[in-house]
Design an enzyme around this catalytic site. Structure first.
Site, PDB file in Angstrom:
ATOM      1  NE  ARG A  82      25.588  53.701  17.221  1.00 45.04           N
ATOM      2  CZ  ARG A  82      26.423  53.735  16.176  1.00 45.04           C
ATOM      3  NH1 ARG A  82      26.171  54.540  15.148  1.00 45.04           N
ATOM      4  NH2 ARG A  82      27.504  52.997  16.149  1.00 45.04           N
ATOM      5  CE  LYS A 184      26.883  49.196  15.142  1.00 41.82           C
ATOM      6  NZ  LYS A 184      26.636  49.437  13.720  1.00 41.82           N
TER       7      LYS A 184
HETATM    8  C1  LIG Z   1      26.843  50.413  12.697  1.00 35.16           C
HETATM    9  C2  LIG Z   1      25.936  50.739  11.567  1.00 35.16           C
HETATM   10  C3  LIG Z   1      26.185  51.812  10.692  1.00 35.16           C
HETATM   11  C4  LIG Z   1      27.438  52.636  10.764  1.00 35.16           C
HETATM   12  O1  LIG Z   1      27.561  53.375  11.951  1.00 35.16           O
HETATM   13  P1  LIG Z   1      28.938  53.969  12.421  1.00 35.16           P
HETATM   14  O2  LIG Z   1      28.639  54.541  13.751  1.00 35.16           O
HETATM   15  O3  LIG Z   1      29.351  54.988  11.450  1.00 35.16           O
HETATM   16  O4  LIG Z   1      29.897  52.821  12.452  1.00 35.16           O
HETATM   17  C5  LIG Z   1      25.250  52.086   9.712  1.00 35.16           C
HETATM   18  N1  LIG Z   1      24.132  51.344   9.563  1.00 35.16           N
HETATM   19  C6  LIG Z   1      23.868  50.294  10.365  1.00 35.16           C
HETATM   20  C7  LIG Z   1      22.632  49.519  10.157  1.00 35.16           C
HETATM   21  C8  LIG Z   1      24.747  49.967  11.389  1.00 35.16           C
HETATM   22  O5  LIG Z   1      24.482  48.914  12.182  1.00 35.16           O
END
Ligand SMILES: *Cc1c(COP(=O)(O)O)cnc(C)c1O
Length: 341
Positions: A82, A184
């Site tokens: 990711r 992210k």
């Molecule tokens: C990090 C994040 C999540 C959760 O992702 P995980 O991989 O389960 O920790 C969900 N939504 C957003 C916008 C994020 O930045």
């Protein structure tokens, strides 16, 4: 391993400086070999790309101690992939996925004394990130980058049980169609701060964002994906190109199907369907699942039948099974748990 003398059970979710962090620099078109350092400070140009045009992406994951006493990390290969996707979208060089895993191993090993003991409820939160570091004033990608990963111990997310949240439908949008909602990146969070402060001032725990184009479909919150349970016991989660692909949500869907024998699907979810849902939860690394008891849309209240006292029964089963897999009480699917040797 002598652990640090910390009141683990009463830690909050905050930054605490630990002994070591991992750093690798990208210059002249290549990553260096990387290093563990005790230096927590970054020196960069006043004109660094990250400071001017927000060229930065990050990840969030946890290390913890299992019942058997092993130190493990949950599905870090998915964080590596990711981060690579996020970097590509912001025209940043990819930090190689196998190097990402090696960096996490080295970081956790160097900070073993900070990994909370089994049973404390606390975990070691790991924050890998990378950013453009050389001076950039004309709008373009940076040439030089830094990848870093630090770790900080965090307390149990739910002290005294998981109380269902009341959330509101936000009047702000989180991510445009064809935008950056699926990566992210700090930029998605910067623009969500006004929305979350507004929600908190109004007494809500979180925002529910709708799709910006039609404002009829459910997207996600600022930092967690939605998971719903229908009245006939099916697990459903919104499908959209502009939500962040949560590793927790993907894992929970697998657990629903393969461990609990439930029907589970990712599909578009209309806001108007929510009044017929039995349970609702927010999924992310921090809490695994936070139950939602009430959703408020400009005075119209949707009260989930699971109520305001505890998690709904299906949500609870999902939560117990996934945390059981993470803690080593339940056998994990192949490749889900990386043991730090
Ligand atoms: C990090 C994040 C999540 C959760 O992702 P995980 O991989 O389960 O920790 C969900 N939504 C957003 C916008 C994020 O930045």
């Amino acid at each position: 391993m002598e652990k640090k003398n910390i009141d683990w059970a009463n830690l909050g979710f905050g930054y605490m400086k630990t002994d070591y962090r991992y750093v690798s620099d990208y210059t002249n078109g290549a990553w260096d070999e990387g290093r563990i350092t005790d230096d927590d400070m970054i020196t960069m140009s006043e004109c660094a790309g990250v400071l001017q045009y927000a060229q930065t992406v990050f990840e969030g994951m946890k290390a913890y101690t299992t019942e058997k006493g092993e130190t493990v990390v949950f599905r870090p290969d998915l964080n590596a992939a990711r981060l690579a996707d996020s970097a590509r979208r912001l025209e940043m060089p990819v930090f190689p996925e196998e190097r990402f895993l090696d960096a996490i191993d080295k970081l956790v090993k160097a900070n073993l004394a900070w990994v909370p003991p089994f049973g404390s409820g606390a975990t070691l939160y790991i924050r890998p990130y990378m950013f453009g570091i050389n001076p950039v004033i004309g709008v373009k990608p940076a040439e030089d980058y830094q990848f870093r990963a630090f770790a900080t111990p965090v307390g149990p997310y739910f002290k005294g049980g998981a109380k269902p949240l009341t959330i509101k439908v936000s009047d702000f949008d989180r991510a445009a169609p064809n935008g950056t909602g699926n990566i992210k990146a700090g930029l998605n969070y910067a623009m969500s701060l006004h929305a979350i402060v507004t929600a908190h001032n109004e007494g809500f725990a979180e925002n529910m964002y709708l799709d910006p184009k039609t404002r009829t479909k459910v997207e996600e919150t600022g930092g967690a994906n939605f998971l719903f349970v229908t009245k006939d016991g099916k697990v459903v989660t919104p499908k959209s190109d502009s939500i962040l692909p949560s590793i927790t949500r993907r894992s929970l869907l697998y657990v629903a199907k393969e461990y609990l024998g439930l029907e589970a699907e990712e599909r578009e979810i209309e806001f108007t369907e929510l009044k017929d849902m039995a349970e609702c939860g927010l999924c992310g690394t921090a809490a695994v699942i936070s139950p939602v008891g009430k959703i408020v849309n400009h005075g119209e209240e949707i009260c989930l039948p699971s109520g305001m006292d505890e998690m709904g029964p299906v949500t609870k089963k999902l939560y117990d099974t996934l945390t059981g897999i993470q803690m080593g009480r339940i056998e994990a699917p192949k490749g889900w748990i990386r043991v730090i040797e």
